[in-house]
Write an enzyme that holds these catalytic residues in place. Structure first.
Site, PDB file in Angstrom:
ATOM      1  N   SER A 114       4.601  61.947  15.719  1.00  0.00           N
ATOM      2  CA  SER A 114       5.564  63.040  15.654  1.00  0.00           C
ATOM      3  C   SER A 114       5.186  63.963  14.509  1.00  0.00           C
ATOM      4  CB  SER A 114       6.979  62.477  15.442  1.00  0.00           C
ATOM      5  OG  SER A 114       7.926  63.509  15.340  1.00  0.00           O
ATOM      6  N   HIS A 164      12.279  55.646  10.631  1.00  0.00           N
ATOM      7  CA  HIS A 164      11.635  56.846  10.105  1.00  0.00           C
ATOM      8  C   HIS A 164      11.110  56.552   8.704  1.00  0.00           C
ATOM      9  CE1 HIS A 164      10.888  61.009   8.922  1.00  0.00           C
ATOM     10  NE2 HIS A 164      11.023  61.344  10.188  1.00  0.00           N
ATOM     11  N   ARG A 165      10.005  57.209   8.324  1.00  0.00           N
ATOM     12  CA  ARG A 165       9.359  56.926   7.037  1.00  0.00           C
ATOM     13  C   ARG A 165       9.595  58.023   5.997  1.00  0.00           C
ATOM     14  NH1 ARG A 165       2.860  58.053   7.834  1.00  0.00           N
ATOM     15  NH2 ARG A 165       3.039  60.070   8.875  1.00  0.00           N
ATOM     16  N   ASP A 212      17.009  63.803  13.415  1.00  0.00           N
ATOM     17  CA  ASP A 212      16.006  63.917  12.363  1.00  0.00           C
ATOM     18  C   ASP A 212      16.434  63.064  11.174  1.00  0.00           C
ATOM     19  OD1 ASP A 212      13.654  64.769  11.162  1.00  0.00           O
ATOM     20  OD2 ASP A 212      13.909  66.819  11.865  1.00  0.00           O
ATOM     21  N   GLU A 213      15.505  62.860  10.247  1.00  0.00           N
ATOM     22  CA  GLU A 213      15.750  61.896   9.173  1.00  0.00           C
ATOM     23  C   GLU A 213      16.895  62.299   8.260  1.00  0.00           C
ATOM     24  OE1 GLU A 213      12.637  64.790   7.657  1.00  0.00           O
ATOM     25  OE2 GLU A 213      13.052  63.726   9.520  1.00  0.00           O
ATOM     26  N   HIS A 227       7.254  55.680  12.591  1.00  0.00           N
ATOM     27  CA  HIS A 227       6.447  56.897  12.518  1.00  0.00           C
ATOM     28  C   HIS A 227       5.138  56.612  11.783  1.00  0.00           C
ATOM     29  CE1 HIS A 227       9.457  60.134  13.659  1.00  0.00           C
ATOM     30  NE2 HIS A 227      10.135  58.996  13.751  1.00  0.00           N
ATOM     31  N   ASN A 258       6.754  47.034 -12.883  1.00  0.00           N
ATOM     32  CA  ASN A 258       6.408  47.600 -14.188  1.00  0.00           C
ATOM     33  C   ASN A 258       4.930  47.918 -14.347  1.00  0.00           C
ATOM     34  OD1 ASN A 258       9.016  47.500 -15.095  1.00  0.00           O
ATOM     35  ND2 ASN A 258       8.800  45.534 -16.137  1.00  0.00           N
ATOM     36  N   LYS A 309      17.243  70.847  13.173  1.00  0.00           N
ATOM     37  CA  LYS A 309      17.668  69.504  12.795  1.00  0.00           C
ATOM     38  C   LYS A 309      18.964  69.502  11.998  1.00  0.00           C
ATOM     39  CE  LYS A 309      14.300  69.457   8.962  1.00  0.00           C
ATOM     40  NZ  LYS A 309      13.151  68.689   8.434  1.00  0.00           N
ATOM     41  N   LYS A 319      16.186  69.956  17.494  1.00  0.00           N
ATOM     42  CA  LYS A 319      16.009  71.102  16.602  1.00  0.00           C
ATOM     43  C   LYS A 319      17.022  72.181  16.951  1.00  0.00           C
ATOM     44  CE  LYS A 319      12.213  69.277  14.818  1.00  0.00           C
ATOM     45  NZ  LYS A 319      12.105  68.807  13.426  1.00  0.00           N
TER      46      LYS A 319
END
Length: 471
Positions: free
Chosen positions: A371, A286-287, A195-196, A319, A115, A169, A167
């Site tokens: 990456s 992965h972020r 890929d994410e 990543h 909060n 992706k 790719k």
């Protein structure tokens, strides 16, 4: 009630501003960058953050007499100027460890960035850093395997891991997706990656993808004699589906799975890390969504905090940006959170954005993953910046090769091995980068074509989120 209760509202700084306090080794320490509303004293703003992120509320309450607030409250013990920003200041706050559930990153973040970020007395608030006490770290599972075990599983030593994201992706069928995986792995990559945002869409359901990828990985292993892998993204809309995907990857004898830890959440991530630890599975993280939280220099959570939290929650790879590619991140800042992913002790170093000493004890390290917009010309700089305990992933820099993905993979492998050889021979690989790559290209037509293709490609944009250091 034996104590007198004085109802009403009092200033936060009367209770939570304690400049005489000396933090304990067991305290969790946090550094916030604060920008208060005009006319509100710094001490009041900082104390409000300490109060609202620990035991305080807007009014004195009678139930305070039922506990010992002096024991449980957060304390702002120091305020510092922010170089170059007269409106902002750093507030350093100490929290007693008993405020947090053991091993729960979810609970820590709910308190520290809950909060309080919507508090009206603040214009901006950013959590810059956390010092986790070793007493808390020992309650966290951390990486399910760590750097040493991952190298042993993959049989890769003396250099960074080499990979790429498949790719395009989105849009490939499962069979065509598997074909691209095979081309990359047979060309020389160690690992390929979902890929994410590839989960289980109408054009390619997750089970179909897993099966074709497993076939591609095993075929590439037989042909090359090397251990190969693919990060199978298990991120799902329910925990049950998440574990079903992880279990199927295990049935297929795949070495590594993947999770989007911010969109998936820390509770899901910690649970998946525990599953990986029990089942001998490597975990790539992965972020996705991080920049929504960390990119604004005055508001949000710095990525160094998110990286520390990931190491505690659990993951074997994370990543971190590239410095030289298309994504945000300067060199010193990136090195700062890479240190916190890999090292057992990281000293306070404002030049790298680290506000506290951080002792990680015996917790295993995490591979830093570079990456995003990188190609063969970046290889010397990437090796110099990230070192061996990293994974270098070239998506467009693999598939964009004029001769196809296998040739792109071969070019990257030759470039990496040439740079490692030059470094080991004592050469200054960043200064001599062109000579090193051109020499290697004499014996690799794939690399020669790659160097020609990407010779003009650069991402020279200034960093938005810069370190607050005195110039």
């Amino acid at each position: 009630m034996s104590k007198k209760y004085d109802a009403g509202v009092k200033e936060y700084r009367d209770t939570y501003w304690t400049p005489e306090y000396v933090p304990l080794d067991t305290d969790l320490l946090a550094c916030f960058k604060c920008t208060g509303q005009e006319g509100v004293p710094r001490e009041e703003v900082a104390a409000a953050v300490a109060a609202e992120s620990s035991t305080g509320t807007w009014s004195t309450v009678w139930s305070e007499l039922l506990t010992d607030l002096e024991f449980y409250k957060g304390r702002c013990y120091r305020i510092e100027d922010v170089p170059g920003d007269p409106e902002a200041f750093y507030a350093f706050i100490a929290y007693p460890l008993d405020l947090f559930e053991e091993g729960s990153i979810t609970n820590v973040l709910t308190s520290l960035v809950g909060n309080v970020f919507g508090f009206k007395a603040l214009r901006h608030l950013r959590l810059e850093d956390i010092r986790f006490p070793i007493a808390f770290i020992k309650t966290c599972g951390g990486p399910p395997n760590g750097i040493v075990v991952e190298r042993d599983r993959l049989n890769k030593y003396g250099r960074p891991l080499l990979g790429c994201t498949i790719k395009p992706k989105l849009g490939l069928s499962g069979k065509n997706y598997g074909r691209v995986v095979y081309e990359c792995l047979r060309g020389g990559l160690d690992l390929t990656k979902d890929d994410e945002n590839i989960n289980s869409q109408p054009f390619q359901r997750w089970r179909e993808r897993f099966e074709f990828v497993a076939e591609a990985v095993k075929l590439a292993q037989r042909e090359t004699g090397e251990v190969k892998g693919h990060y199978l993204n298990c991120t799902a809309n329910t925990p049950e589906e998440l574990y079903e995907r992880a279990e199927f990857a295990k049935e297929l004898d795949m070495p590594i799975i993947m999770h989007d830890y911010i969109t998936g959440g820390f509770t899901a991530n910690t649970g998946l890390a525990n599953w990986c630890r029990k089942n001998g599975m490597l975990l790539h993280i992965h972020r996705a969504m991080h920049a929504v939280i960390d990119r604004h220099p005055k508001h949000g959570i710095h990525f160094r905090v998110l990286a520390k939290c990931l190491r505690l929650s659990g993951g074997d790879q994370l990543h971190t940006g590239t410095v030289v590619g298309k994504l945000e991140g300067d060199r010193q800042t990136t090195l700062g959170y890479i240190d916190n992913l890999r090292e057992s002790f990281v000293p306070e170093d404002r030049s790298r954005g680290n506000f506290f000493d951080q002792d990680w004890g015996s917790m295993p390290g995490v591979f830093a993953v570079a990456s995003g917009g990188i190609h063969v010309w970046h290889m010397p700089a990437l090796l110099a910046i990230f070192g061996d305990d990293s994974c270098l992933q070239f998506g467009g820099g693999t598939h964009g090769h004029p001769w196809g993905s296998a040739a792109g993979a071969a070019a990257n492998r030759v470039a990496l091995e040439a740079c490692v050889k030059a470094r080991n021979a004592g050469r200054e690989i960043e200064k001599e980068s062109r000579d090193i790559l051109m020499e290697a290209a004499k014996h690799s037509p794939e690399l020669a074509i790659a160097l020609e293709t990407w010779k003009e490609i650069k991402f020279e944009f200034d960093t938005v989120d810069k370190l607050d250091v005195q110039g």
